[in-house]
Write a protein that holds these residues in place. Structure first.
Motif, PDB file in Angstrom:
ATOM      1  N   ILE A  34       3.736  -2.066 -12.214  1.00  0.00           N
ATOM      2  CA  ILE A  34       3.410  -1.062 -11.146  1.00  0.00           C
ATOM      3  C   ILE A  34       3.768  -1.446  -9.790  1.00  0.00           C
ATOM      4  CG2 ILE A  34       1.218  -0.186 -12.645  1.00  0.00           C
ATOM      5  CD1 ILE A  34      -0.472  -1.472 -10.936  1.00  0.00           C
ATOM      6  N   ALA A  35       3.987  -0.556  -8.987  1.00  0.00           N
ATOM      7  CA  ALA A  35       4.451  -0.981  -7.559  1.00  0.00           C
ATOM      8  C   ALA A  35       3.968   0.172  -6.814  1.00  0.00           C
ATOM      9  CB  ALA A  35       5.906  -0.656  -7.473  1.00  0.00           C
ATOM     10  N   ASP A  36       3.395  -0.292  -5.279  1.00  0.00           N
ATOM     11  CA  ASP A  36       2.918   0.572  -4.344  1.00  0.00           C
ATOM     12  C   ASP A  36       4.284   0.341  -3.179  1.00  0.00           C
ATOM     13  OD1 ASP A  36       1.810   2.068  -2.259  1.00  0.00           O
ATOM     14  OD2 ASP A  36      -0.119   0.565  -2.311  1.00  0.00           O
ATOM     15  N   LEU A  37       4.797   1.784  -2.995  1.00  0.00           N
ATOM     16  CA  LEU A  37       5.883   1.821  -2.024  1.00  0.00           C
ATOM     17  C   LEU A  37       5.332   2.079  -0.619  1.00  0.00           C
ATOM     18  CD1 LEU A  37       8.592   3.758  -3.760  1.00  0.00           C
ATOM     19  CD2 LEU A  37       8.121   1.166  -3.568  1.00  0.00           C
ATOM     20  N   GLY A  38       5.398   1.212   0.233  1.00  0.00           N
ATOM     21  CA  GLY A  38       4.586   1.582   1.506  1.00  0.00           C
ATOM     22  C   GLY A  38       3.195   1.047   1.680  1.00  0.00           C
ATOM     23  N   CYS A  39       2.864  -0.140   1.226  1.00  0.00           N
ATOM     24  CA  CYS A  39       1.517  -0.412   0.906  1.00  0.00           C
ATOM     25  C   CYS A  39       0.897  -0.927   2.203  1.00  0.00           C
ATOM     26  CB  CYS A  39       1.455  -1.879  -0.084  1.00  0.00           C
ATOM     27  SG  CYS A  39       2.247  -3.497   0.877  1.00  0.00           S
ATOM     28  N   SER A  40       1.429  -1.270   3.534  1.00  0.00           N
ATOM     29  CA  SER A  40       0.981  -1.471   4.688  1.00  0.00           C
ATOM     30  C   SER A  40       0.271  -2.891   4.451  1.00  0.00           C
ATOM     31  CB  SER A  40       0.013  -0.351   5.072  1.00  0.00           C
ATOM     32  OG  SER A  40      -0.146  -0.484   6.609  1.00  0.00           O
ATOM     33  N   SER A  41      -0.562  -2.757   5.506  1.00  0.00           N
ATOM     34  CA  SER A  41      -1.378  -4.070   5.343  1.00  0.00           C
ATOM     35  C   SER A  41      -2.900  -3.691   5.964  1.00  0.00           C
ATOM     36  CB  SER A  41      -0.928  -5.198   6.432  1.00  0.00           C
ATOM     37  OG  SER A  41      -0.879  -4.818   7.690  1.00  0.00           O
ATOM     38  N   THR A  47      -5.584  -0.313  -2.075  1.00  0.00           N
ATOM     39  CA  THR A  47      -6.579   0.760  -2.558  1.00  0.00           C
ATOM     40  C   THR A  47      -5.634   1.438  -3.950  1.00  0.00           C
ATOM     41  OG1 THR A  47      -7.585   1.066  -0.503  1.00  0.00           O
ATOM     42  CG2 THR A  47      -7.645   2.736  -2.153  1.00  0.00           C
ATOM     43  N   LEU A  48      -4.454   1.888  -3.600  1.00  0.00           N
ATOM     44  CA  LEU A  48      -3.751   2.519  -4.699  1.00  0.00           C
ATOM     45  C   LEU A  48      -3.499   1.651  -6.004  1.00  0.00           C
ATOM     46  CD1 LEU A  48      -1.148   4.630  -2.721  1.00  0.00           C
ATOM     47  CD2 LEU A  48      -3.301   5.239  -3.440  1.00  0.00           C
ATOM     48  N   LEU A  74       4.215  -4.892  -4.442  1.00  0.00           N
ATOM     49  CA  LEU A  74       3.651  -4.322  -3.142  1.00  0.00           C
ATOM     50  C   LEU A  74       5.056  -4.300  -2.138  1.00  0.00           C
ATOM     51  CD1 LEU A  74       0.470  -6.281  -2.851  1.00  0.00           C
ATOM     52  CD2 LEU A  74       0.680  -3.789  -3.663  1.00  0.00           C
ATOM     53  N   ASN A  75       5.479  -3.327  -1.758  1.00  0.00           N
ATOM     54  CA  ASN A  75       6.380  -3.104  -0.868  1.00  0.00           C
ATOM     55  C   ASN A  75       6.153  -2.401   0.471  1.00  0.00           C
ATOM     56  OD1 ASN A  75       8.223  -0.249  -0.181  1.00  0.00           O
ATOM     57  ND2 ASN A  75       9.492  -2.249  -0.338  1.00  0.00           N
ATOM     58  N   SER A 124      12.638  -0.906 -14.751  1.00  0.00           N
ATOM     59  CA  SER A 124      11.679  -2.056 -14.810  1.00  0.00           C
ATOM     60  C   SER A 124      10.381  -1.750 -14.484  1.00  0.00           C
ATOM     61  CB  SER A 124      12.062  -3.278 -13.872  1.00  0.00           C
ATOM     62  OG  SER A 124      12.145  -2.667 -12.466  1.00  0.00           O
ATOM     63  N   LEU A 125      10.029  -0.581 -13.844  1.00  0.00           N
ATOM     64  CA  LEU A 125       8.654  -0.063 -13.616  1.00  0.00           C
ATOM     65  C   LEU A 125       7.994   0.900 -14.398  1.00  0.00           C
ATOM     66  CD1 LEU A 125       8.940   0.076  -9.793  1.00  0.00           C
ATOM     67  CD2 LEU A 125       7.975  -1.565 -10.989  1.00  0.00           C
ATOM     68  N   HIS A 126       6.783   0.994 -14.574  1.00  0.00           N
ATOM     69  CA  HIS A 126       6.022   1.971 -15.422  1.00  0.00           C
ATOM     70  C   HIS A 126       5.392   3.031 -14.616  1.00  0.00           C
ATOM     71  CE1 HIS A 126       6.441  -1.668 -18.329  1.00  0.00           C
ATOM     72  NE2 HIS A 126       6.465  -0.461 -19.372  1.00  0.00           N
ATOM     73  N   PHE A 127       4.977   2.481 -13.378  1.00  0.00           N
ATOM     74  CA  PHE A 127       4.191   3.393 -12.420  1.00  0.00           C
ATOM     75  C   PHE A 127       4.488   3.011 -10.892  1.00  0.00           C
ATOM     76  CE2 PHE A 127       0.338   4.334 -10.030  1.00  0.00           C
ATOM     77  CZ  PHE A 127       0.239   5.722 -10.238  1.00  0.00           C
ATOM     78  N   VAL A 128       4.551   4.019 -10.328  1.00  0.00           N
ATOM     79  CA  VAL A 128       5.164   3.922  -8.833  1.00  0.00           C
ATOM     80  C   VAL A 128       3.987   4.674  -8.080  1.00  0.00           C
ATOM     81  CG1 VAL A 128       6.552   3.881  -7.119  1.00  0.00           C
ATOM     82  CG2 VAL A 128       7.518   3.158  -9.650  1.00  0.00           C
ATOM     83  N   CYS A 129       3.466   4.500  -7.039  1.00  0.00           N
ATOM     84  CA  CYS A 129       2.732   5.302  -6.141  1.00  0.00           C
ATOM     85  C   CYS A 129       2.942   4.838  -4.692  1.00  0.00           C
ATOM     86  CB  CYS A 129       1.308   4.942  -6.355  1.00  0.00           C
ATOM     87  SG  CYS A 129       0.568   3.109  -6.171  1.00  0.00           S
ATOM     88  N   SER A 130       2.814   5.894  -3.759  1.00  0.00           N
ATOM     89  CA  SER A 130       2.959   5.774  -2.409  1.00  0.00           C
ATOM     90  C   SER A 130       2.007   6.563  -1.801  1.00  0.00           C
ATOM     91  CB  SER A 130       4.415   6.089  -2.194  1.00  0.00           C
ATOM     92  OG  SER A 130       4.760   5.906  -0.814  1.00  0.00           O
ATOM     93  N   SER A 131       1.561   5.970  -0.711  1.00  0.00           N
ATOM     94  CA  SER A 131       0.481   7.131   0.166  1.00  0.00           C
ATOM     95  C   SER A 131       1.172   7.673   1.448  1.00  0.00           C
ATOM     96  CB  SER A 131      -0.519   6.145   0.542  1.00  0.00           C
ATOM     97  OG  SER A 131      -1.698   7.099   1.094  1.00  0.00           O
TER      98      SER A 131
END
Length: 145
Positions: A34-41, A47-48, A74-75, A124-131
């Protein structure tokens, strides 16, 4: 504001994970990425990802299946404070390891770079999220393989 939006997304993440895990069968893959694009800090950075891990754990408990091993990516842009994100990762790993049937986090990667460019290998990814990173988009790029 970011936390409020992320909280609103939890239900959508839960539905997406459920759909991902049940398209033709109730058997989960042995491992997921799983990946979070734009995870910030900061306090909202994970959270996502936490919501996705919660959804995986909940689905596995309902189906009485062992959870898959999960690799988390985490990206964000290279200027992100990945050091503060890294400090939060131990807590994340520990919280999912204490469950009765733990979600095993086998790897965590921090991927600096713009999501305008390819960041991950195809398939390569099963789930990608972004906020809130989506509001920065000035163009749409769709990669179909």
């Amino acid at each position: 504001m970011q936390k409020t939006e992320q909280d609103r997304m939890k239900m959508l993440i839960n539905e997406a994970i459920t759909d991902l895990c049940e398209p033709t069968s109730t058997i989960l893959p042995k491992s997921m990425a799983i990946a979070d694009l734009g995870c910030s800090s900061g306090p909202n950075a994970l959270t996502l990802v936490s919501a996705a891990l919660d959804a995986i754990h909940h689905h596995c408990a309902q189906q009485q299946q062992p959870p898959p091993e999960v690799c988390v990516f985490l990206n964000d842009l290279p200027s992100n404070d990945f050091n503060s994100v890294a400090k939060s990762l131990a807590t994340l790993k520990h919280s999912y390891g204490d469950l009765d049937d733990p979600v095993v986090i086998t790897g965590i990667g921090m991927i600096p770079g713009s999501f305008y460019e390819r960041l991950f290998p195809c398939g390569s990814l099963h789930f990608v999220c972004s906020s809130n990173s989506l509001h920065w988009l000035s163009k749409v790029t769709i990669i179909l393989d």
